[in-house]
Design a protein around this motif. Structure first.
Motif, PDB file in Angstrom:
ATOM      1  N   LYS A  89       0.860  -1.196   0.000  1.00 40.67           N
ATOM      2  CA  LYS A  89       0.000   0.000   0.000  1.00 40.67           C
ATOM      3  C   LYS A  89       0.882   1.227   0.000  1.00 40.67           C
ATOM      4  O   LYS A  89       1.720   1.385   0.883  1.00 40.67           O
ATOM      5  N   ASN A  90       0.690   2.064  -1.005  1.00 41.21           N
ATOM      6  CA  ASN A  90       1.479   3.296  -1.082  1.00 41.21           C
ATOM      7  C   ASN A  90       0.703   4.416  -0.382  1.00 41.21           C
ATOM      8  O   ASN A  90      -0.081   5.136  -1.002  1.00 41.21           O
ATOM      9  N   ILE A  91       0.937   4.529   0.928  1.00 41.80           N
ATOM     10  CA  ILE A  91       0.179   5.483   1.755  1.00 41.80           C
ATOM     11  C   ILE A  91       0.918   6.815   1.836  1.00 41.80           C
ATOM     12  O   ILE A  91       2.142   6.854   1.976  1.00 41.80           O
ATOM     13  N   ILE A  92       0.149   7.889   1.726  1.00 42.34           N
ATOM     14  CA  ILE A  92       0.695   9.241   1.899  1.00 42.34           C
ATOM     15  C   ILE A  92      -0.241  10.024   2.818  1.00 42.34           C
ATOM     16  O   ILE A  92      -1.463   9.942   2.677  1.00 42.34           O
ATOM     17  N   SER A  93       0.320  10.703   3.790  1.00 42.25           N
ATOM     18  CA  SER A  93      -0.511  11.464   4.734  1.00 42.25           C
ATOM     19  C   SER A  93      -1.201  12.618   4.021  1.00 42.25           C
ATOM     20  O   SER A  93      -0.780  13.045   2.942  1.00 42.25           O
ATOM     21  N   TYR A  94      -2.258  13.149   4.633  1.00 37.52           N
ATOM     22  CA  TYR A  94      -2.976  14.295   4.066  1.00 37.52           C
ATOM     23  C   TYR A  94      -2.002  15.468   3.879  1.00 37.52           C
ATOM     24  O   TYR A  94      -1.954  16.079   2.814  1.00 37.52           O
ATOM     25  N   ALA A  95      -1.198  15.741   4.927  1.00 36.50           N
ATOM     26  CA  ALA A  95      -0.227  16.846   4.857  1.00 36.50           C
ATOM     27  C   ALA A  95       0.821  16.580   3.784  1.00 36.50           C
ATOM     28  O   ALA A  95       1.212  17.476   3.033  1.00 36.50           O
ATOM     29  N   GLY A  96       1.279  15.318   3.690  1.00 36.99           N
ATOM     30  CA  GLY A  96       2.270  14.932   2.686  1.00 36.99           C
ATOM     31  C   GLY A  96       1.724  15.088   1.282  1.00 36.99           C
ATOM     32  O   GLY A  96       2.427  15.545   0.375  1.00 36.99           O
ATOM     33  N   CYS A  97       0.456  14.705   1.110  1.00 37.86           N
ATOM     34  CA  CYS A  97      -0.210  14.812  -0.190  1.00 37.86           C
ATOM     35  C   CYS A  97      -0.322  16.284  -0.617  1.00 37.86           C
ATOM     36  O   CYS A  97      -0.003  16.640  -1.755  1.00 37.86           O
ATOM     37  N   MET A  98      -0.746  17.136   0.317  1.00 36.08           N
ATOM     38  CA  MET A  98      -0.893  18.563   0.016  1.00 36.08           C
ATOM     39  C   MET A  98       0.471  19.211  -0.268  1.00 36.08           C
ATOM     40  O   MET A  98       0.590  20.065  -1.147  1.00 36.08           O
ATOM     41  N   THR A  99       1.500  18.786   0.458  1.00 32.04           N
ATOM     42  CA  THR A  99       2.861  19.330   0.243  1.00 32.04           C
ATOM     43  C   THR A  99       3.377  18.933  -1.132  1.00 32.04           C
ATOM     44  O   THR A  99       3.914  19.760  -1.876  1.00 32.04           O
ATOM     45  N   GLN A 100       3.210  17.641  -1.473  1.00 31.18           N
ATOM     46  CA  GLN A 100       3.650  17.163  -2.791  1.00 31.18           C
ATOM     47  C   GLN A 100       2.916  17.918  -3.898  1.00 31.18           C
ATOM     48  O   GLN A 100       3.532  18.364  -4.881  1.00 31.18           O
ATOM     49  N   PHE A 101       1.618  18.094  -3.726  1.00 33.82           N
ATOM     50  CA  PHE A 101       0.808  18.778  -4.737  1.00 33.82           C
ATOM     51  C   PHE A 101       1.231  20.241  -4.896  1.00 33.82           C
ATOM     52  O   PHE A 101       1.328  20.749  -6.010  1.00 33.82           O
ATOM     53  N   PHE A 102       1.520  20.907  -3.774  1.00 38.42           N
ATOM     54  CA  PHE A 102       1.933  22.314  -3.812  1.00 38.42           C
ATOM     55  C   PHE A 102       3.224  22.473  -4.613  1.00 38.42           C
ATOM     56  O   PHE A 102       3.305  23.313  -5.520  1.00 38.42           O
ATOM     57  N   PHE A 103       4.243  21.649  -4.302  1.00 35.61           N
ATOM     58  CA  PHE A 103       5.531  21.776  -4.993  1.00 35.61           C
ATOM     59  C   PHE A 103       5.446  21.316  -6.450  1.00 35.61           C
ATOM     60  O   PHE A 103       6.127  21.880  -7.321  1.00 35.61           O
ATOM     61  N   PHE A 104       4.611  20.314  -6.707  1.00 35.43           N
ATOM     62  CA  PHE A 104       4.394  19.882  -8.093  1.00 35.43           C
ATOM     63  C   PHE A 104       3.840  21.047  -8.920  1.00 35.43           C
ATOM     64  O   PHE A 104       4.358  21.359 -10.002  1.00 35.43           O
ATOM     65  N   CYS A 105       2.809  21.721  -8.407  1.00 33.64           N
ATOM     66  CA  CYS A 105       2.213  22.871  -9.111  1.00 33.64           C
ATOM     67  C   CYS A 105       3.235  23.992  -9.283  1.00 33.64           C
ATOM     68  O   CYS A 105       3.342  24.586 -10.360  1.00 33.64           O
ATOM     69  N   PHE A 106       3.990  24.266  -8.227  1.00 32.09           N
ATOM     70  CA  PHE A 106       4.976  25.345  -8.267  1.00 32.09           C
ATOM     71  C   PHE A 106       6.007  25.103  -9.372  1.00 32.09           C
ATOM     72  O   PHE A 106       6.282  25.986 -10.187  1.00 32.09           O
ATOM     73  N   PHE A 107       6.554  23.895  -9.420  1.00 35.10           N
ATOM     74  CA  PHE A 107       7.618  23.614 -10.394  1.00 35.10           C
ATOM     75  C   PHE A 107       7.087  23.480 -11.820  1.00 35.10           C
ATOM     76  O   PHE A 107       7.760  23.889 -12.770  1.00 35.10           O
ATOM     77  N   VAL A 108       5.870  22.937 -11.993  1.00 27.95           N
ATOM     78  CA  VAL A 108       5.314  22.809 -13.344  1.00 27.95           C
ATOM     79  C   VAL A 108       4.989  24.186 -13.924  1.00 27.95           C
ATOM     80  O   VAL A 108       5.290  24.463 -15.094  1.00 27.95           O
ATOM     81  N   PHE A 109       4.386  25.061 -13.121  1.00 30.10           N
ATOM     82  CA  PHE A 109       4.116  26.425 -13.585  1.00 30.10           C
ATOM     83  C   PHE A 109       5.427  27.156 -13.883  1.00 30.10           C
ATOM     84  O   PHE A 109       5.538  27.865 -14.887  1.00 30.10           O
ATOM     85  N   SER A 110       6.410  26.973 -13.012  1.00 32.04           N
ATOM     86  CA  SER A 110       7.715  27.617 -13.226  1.00 32.04           C
ATOM     87  C   SER A 110       8.352  27.135 -14.524  1.00 32.04           C
ATOM     88  O   SER A 110       8.940  27.924 -15.270  1.00 32.04           O
ATOM     89  N   GLU A 111       8.222  25.832 -14.807  1.00 29.25           N
ATOM     90  CA  GLU A 111       8.789  25.289 -16.053  1.00 29.25           C
ATOM     91  C   GLU A 111       8.115  25.912 -17.280  1.00 29.25           C
ATOM     92  O   GLU A 111       8.781  26.264 -18.255  1.00 29.25           O
TER      93      GLU A 111
END
Length: 311
Positions: A89-111
């Motif tokens: 099971k690939n479990i990710i915490s709520y906070a971990g999920c939101m953190t990953q999503f935030f940085f993913f959006c930041f870097f994709v927009f920056s690219e």
């Protein structure tokens, strides 16, 4: 127990790229090799540009930042994807999920915006060569870079603000290998047409504006190239832009395919394949494209390696 005021879910389970057990180990080694090439290629290009003073010009200033962004958003996503291939099971915490999503959006927009800044740089270099050093001064490059990362913050904050209004009540199975807006919208028990509209508007700003900038820049570049009388001059101008055009096509093509089509046209399982392309394949290919198709980078690499061998 609540993760915050708007959600009763404290963790998510990522389904991953595939549920077929026989594919997981081969895919683990495939994406591990992708990640190793991505890290070595992008950090290598960053080091190369940093060590060679003749590469300290606007074109390579932006390429330096492109490599940093590629390395960063690949590192934001790939390790968690790899975990999914080797764990039950690939479990990710709520906070971990939101953190990953935030940085993913930041870097994709920056690219997206660093690619449009690079297109503008090529436009000035080819169409206005006499005023290039003045137009692309260090101050202008720095302002463009601040704009790039500023739009990264805008994209991340806009998407996060959209998610913060959603409630996740019971089901916590995310049909993806990462925390992304579309599968999270599917899980939310209060998502509406407005949430989807916000996603479409923000993604249009993140993809549409840079694409328009790039098309306008290359429209002027093409017009200028066609007025060059010598074949050698045309060839040199085309080779200057070819690497950037390839990178732009790969990144925006796969991104638009994923986000600017309704879910009914592109099912999420197929969307995951498109996501793999711009989150794992494109960051790996970028340093290879710029290294193999760029004479200055090849010269810098030979020079750096010859100094290392000498010592």
């Amino acid at each position: 127990m609540a993760a915050d005021n708007t959600s009763s879910v404290i963790e998510f389970i990522l389904t991953g790229l595939t549920v077929k057990a026989q594919l997981k180990i081969p895919l683990f080694f495939l994406f591990l090799s992708f990640y190793v090439v991505t890290v070595v290629g992008n950090l290598g290009l960053i080091t190369l540009i940093g060590l060679n003073s003749h590469l300290h010009i606007p074109m390579y200033f932006f390429l330096f930042n492109l490599s940093f962004i590629d390395f960063s958003y690949s590192t934001t996503l790939t390790p968690k994807m790899l975990t999914g291939f080797v764990s039950e099971k690939n479990i990710i915490s709520y906070a971990g999920c939101m953190t990953q999503f935030f940085f993913f959006c930041f870097f994709v927009f920056s690219e997206s915006y660093i690619l449009s800044a690079m297109a503008y740089d090529r436009y000035v270099a080819i169409c206005k060569p006499l005023v290039y050093t003045v137009t692309m001064s260090p101050q202008v490059c720095l302002l463009l870079l601040l704009g790039v990362y500023g739009m990264g913050v805008f994209g991340a904050v806009s998407h996060m603000g959209n998610i913060m209004f959603m409630t996740f009540c019971g089901d916590n199975l995310v049909n993806h290998y990462m925390c992304d807006i579309i599968p999270l919208l599917e899980l939310s028990c209060n998502s509406s047409y407005i949430n989807l509209l916000v996603v479409f508007i923000v993604v249009t700003i993140g993809i549409g504006v840079p694409i328009v900038t790039i098309f306008i820049s290359y429209g002027f570049i093409l017009s200028n190239i066609l007025h060059i009388s010598s074949t050698e001059g045309r060839s040199k101008a085309f080779s200057t832009c070819s690497s950037h055009i390839i990178v732009v096509s790969l990144f925006f093509g796969s991104g638009a395919f994923m986000y600017l089509k309704p879910p009914s046209i592109l099912p999420l399982d197929q969307g995951k394949v498109s996501s793999v392309f711009y989150t794992a394949v494109v960051p790996m290919l970028n340093p290879l494209i710029y290294s193999l198709r760029n004479k200055d980078v090849k010269v810098a690499l030979k020079k750096t390696l010859s100094i290392k061998i000498f010592f």
